[in-house]
Structure formats: structure tokens, C-alpha cells
Design an enzyme around this catalytic site. Structure first.
Site, PDB file in Angstrom:
ATOM      1  N   LEU A  44       0.819  -1.208   0.000  1.00  0.00           N
ATOM      2  CA  LEU A  44       0.000   0.000   0.000  1.00  0.00           C
ATOM      3  C   LEU A  44       0.855   1.262   0.000  1.00  0.00           C
ATOM      4  O   LEU A  44       0.588   2.207  -0.749  1.00  0.00           O
ATOM      5  CB  LEU A  44      -0.927  -0.011   1.214  1.00  0.00           C
ATOM      6  CG  LEU A  44      -1.889   1.168   1.322  1.00  0.00           C
ATOM      7  CD1 LEU A  44      -2.948   1.092   0.230  1.00  0.00           C
ATOM      8  CD2 LEU A  44      -2.535   1.192   2.704  1.00  0.00           C
ATOM      9  N   ASP A  98      13.243   3.258  10.831  1.00  0.00           N
ATOM     10  CA  ASP A  98      12.615   2.193  11.613  1.00  0.00           C
ATOM     11  C   ASP A  98      11.765   2.875  12.672  1.00  0.00           C
ATOM     12  O   ASP A  98      12.287   3.505  13.594  1.00  0.00           O
ATOM     13  CB  ASP A  98      13.688   1.316  12.258  1.00  0.00           C
ATOM     14  CG  ASP A  98      13.107   0.187  13.106  1.00  0.00           C
ATOM     15  OD1 ASP A  98      11.884   0.193  13.371  1.00  0.00           O
ATOM     16  OD2 ASP A  98      13.885  -0.691  13.526  1.00  0.00           O
ATOM     17  N   ASN A 136       2.143   5.084   7.508  1.00  0.00           N
ATOM     18  CA  ASN A 136       1.630   3.876   6.873  1.00  0.00           C
ATOM     19  C   ASN A 136       2.229   2.599   7.458  1.00  0.00           C
ATOM     20  O   ASN A 136       1.603   1.535   7.393  1.00  0.00           O
ATOM     21  CB  ASN A 136       1.922   3.940   5.373  1.00  0.00           C
ATOM     22  CG  ASN A 136       1.723   2.614   4.680  1.00  0.00           C
ATOM     23  OD1 ASN A 136       0.599   2.160   4.473  1.00  0.00           O
ATOM     24  ND2 ASN A 136       2.825   1.962   4.304  1.00  0.00           N
ATOM     25  N   TYR A 188      -4.033  -6.573  16.265  1.00  0.00           N
ATOM     26  CA  TYR A 188      -4.035  -5.636  15.142  1.00  0.00           C
ATOM     27  C   TYR A 188      -5.249  -4.708  15.199  1.00  0.00           C
ATOM     28  O   TYR A 188      -5.122  -3.481  15.053  1.00  0.00           O
ATOM     29  CB  TYR A 188      -4.023  -6.401  13.826  1.00  0.00           C
ATOM     30  CG  TYR A 188      -4.029  -5.496  12.615  1.00  0.00           C
ATOM     31  CD1 TYR A 188      -2.857  -4.876  12.186  1.00  0.00           C
ATOM     32  CD2 TYR A 188      -5.207  -5.257  11.903  1.00  0.00           C
ATOM     33  CE1 TYR A 188      -2.858  -4.032  11.089  1.00  0.00           C
ATOM     34  CE2 TYR A 188      -5.215  -4.420  10.800  1.00  0.00           C
ATOM     35  CZ  TYR A 188      -4.040  -3.807  10.404  1.00  0.00           C
ATOM     36  OH  TYR A 188      -4.057  -2.972   9.308  1.00  0.00           O
ATOM     37  N   LYS A 193      -5.405  -0.506  15.737  1.00  0.00           N
ATOM     38  CA  LYS A 193      -5.977   0.440  14.792  1.00  0.00           C
ATOM     39  C   LYS A 193      -7.090   1.276  15.434  1.00  0.00           C
ATOM     40  O   LYS A 193      -7.329   2.424  15.027  1.00  0.00           O
ATOM     41  CB  LYS A 193      -6.481  -0.281  13.543  1.00  0.00           C
ATOM     42  CG  LYS A 193      -5.348  -0.859  12.699  1.00  0.00           C
ATOM     43  CD  LYS A 193      -4.342   0.222  12.281  1.00  0.00           C
ATOM     44  CE  LYS A 193      -3.268  -0.308  11.355  1.00  0.00           C
ATOM     45  NZ  LYS A 193      -2.333   0.738  10.891  1.00  0.00           N
ATOM     46  N   THR A 249      -2.534  -7.322  -0.902  1.00  0.00           N
ATOM     47  CA  THR A 249      -1.085  -7.162  -0.831  1.00  0.00           C
ATOM     48  C   THR A 249      -0.507  -8.347  -0.071  1.00  0.00           C
ATOM     49  O   THR A 249      -1.245  -9.215   0.423  1.00  0.00           O
ATOM     50  CB  THR A 249      -0.714  -5.865  -0.081  1.00  0.00           C
ATOM     51  OG1 THR A 249      -1.156  -5.970   1.279  1.00  0.00           O
ATOM     52  CG2 THR A 249      -1.347  -4.641  -0.726  1.00  0.00           C
TER      53      THR A 249
END
Length: 230
Positions: free
Chosen positions: A13, A53, A80, A156, A160, A189
Site C-alpha cells: 500500500l 525504523d 503507513n 491488530y 488500529k 497485498t
């Protein structure tokens, strides 16, 4: 000319967002942990490269100094970089597994944003775009008609949720910089096992916000279809 930095911009992405913004005439810098892959991606796109990083203070500080010396300001920061982490049932999830995901997805975002704010404030209309996910939406993860409800990704998804809340808090308290969150949706992806819509579709929300210039709003959370429910 607009100068934009994209973390994790060497593939997937981030790479597609970089390609589209270069095409739109922006000066794009790709930030990536792996210098070899990052430089190759930047060369392919006609972008700049900076080793970055997001989990390492020294790396982030060095990236700031590189852009300060080379450009002197930053118009747009696109946070991102992110990781999925181990796919573990919530009941089996350990604190260390969650901490690993948060180190990149949440603490990394905060680290990068804090470090680059002085350069952003040297721009005329500075903007930060945070890549979030519908997997962090309370509404969507409870809707059986939505794909987000099919994946019990506690680490995850909750990371978010934090990204979205951080975005709104930044927007409320930092009026001289625009902060917005975008959801690419399930994009095909390497990150998703190549399941979902095209990477071109996944990049649309971020590219739209990053090309609004002085008309960029603040405090919004959107996907390519419009406002994302939370």
C-alpha cells in the site's frame, strides 16, 4: 512543491501511495527499515529514500535530520508502517504478542509524529495522514455483513482503534496541523495474503487526503467510499 514522507513506503500500500503522489507531482520520500529494498523502491518511483525504523528513536531522529538538511520542512507525513503480528485467538493472546504489534502500529506512529512535528510546522499547510483499519471499528466488527467481522485479530484491530483515537486527539489539540485517518480496506497485498480489492483501490483514500492541499480537513476518518463508522 509538496514534500511528503511515507513510512513503510517500499512495498504494498505504501508503495502504491508513493507512486500515485509522485505521479501527482509531489516530492515523495520513502521511509523503510531495509535500506536496500527502500532505495530500490525509491529509484523505481523517482522518489527519495530515508532509512527509518519507526520502533527505534535513533533511526527516527536521524530521518528527521536528513529531511531537515535536504528539504528544510515537511508538508505531509503519511504514517503507513504497520504489522499484523501473530494471528492468535484472543483467549490465547499474551501481553508480549500485543506489545509487539503496538510497538510498530501505535508507539511507532506516536514516535514519528512527535519527531516530525517541528518540520511539519515549517510548512504552509501541514498534514498528517494515519493509516487505520475497519478492523478497529466497533461498528464494522459487529456487522455480520462486513468482512471486518470475520477476523478476530485482537492485537491488530485494537492497535488500529488506538490509531483512530490518536488521530482525533491530535486533531482536537493541534490546530495548526491537519490530522486525518484513512482506511484502505481489505487490500490484496502481501500483508493480507493477496486477498481483497486492488492496491490501487486501497490507496484511494490516502491519496485523496494527501492531494487536497489547503482544503485538507482535520479530524476525519474515511475510506474510499466516505466516512468510516466507528
Amino acid at each position: 512543491m509538496t514534500t511528503t514522507l511515507i513510512t513503510g513506503g517500499n512495498r504494498g500500500l505504501g508503495h502504491e501511495i508513493a507512486r500515485r503522489l509522485v505521479q501527482a507531482g509531489q516530492t515523495v520520500w520513502i521511509g523503510a527499515r531495509d535500506a536496500g529494498n527502500g532505495r530500490k523502491a525509491a529509484d523505481r518511483l523517482g522518489a527519495g529514500f530515508v532509512q527509518l525504523d519507526v520502533t527505534d528513536d535513533a533511526s527516527v531522529d536521524a530521518a528527521v535530520e536528513t529531511l531537515r538538511a535536504r528539504v528544510g520542512h515537511l508538508d505531509i507525513l503519511i504514517n503507513n508502517a504497520g504489522i499484523l503480528g501473530e494471528v492468535t485467538a484472543p483467549e490465547d493472546m499474551t501481553a508480549d504478542q500485543i506489545r509487539h504489534v503496538y510497538e510498530t502500529n501505535v508507539f511507532g506512529l506516536v514516535r514519528v509524529t512527535h519527531a516530525f512535528l517541528p518540520l511539519l510546522r515549517k510548512a504552509t499547510a501541514p498534514s498528517v495522514v494515519n493509516v487505520t483499519s475497519g478492523l478497529g471499528s466497533f461498528t464494522l466488527t459487529h456487522d455480520p455483513e462486513r468482512v471486518e467481522s470475520q477476523y478476530p485479530l485482537a492485537a491488530y484491530g485494537s492497535s488500529k482503534s488506538a490509531v483512530t483515537m490518536l488521530t482525533t486527539q491530535y486533531a482536537r489539540t493541534i490546530p495548526d496541523v491537519r490530522f486525518n485517518a484513512v482506511d484502505p480496506g481489505q487490500t490484496a497485498t502481501e500483508f493480507t495474503g493477496h486477498i481483497g480489492h486492488s492496491v490501487e483501490e486501497g490507496a484511494e483514500a490516502a491519496v485523496r487526503i494527501a492531494t487536497l492541499g489547503p482544503d485538507t480537513p482535520t479530524g476525519t476518518v474515511t475510506d474510499r467510499a466516505g466516512t468510516l463508522p466507528w
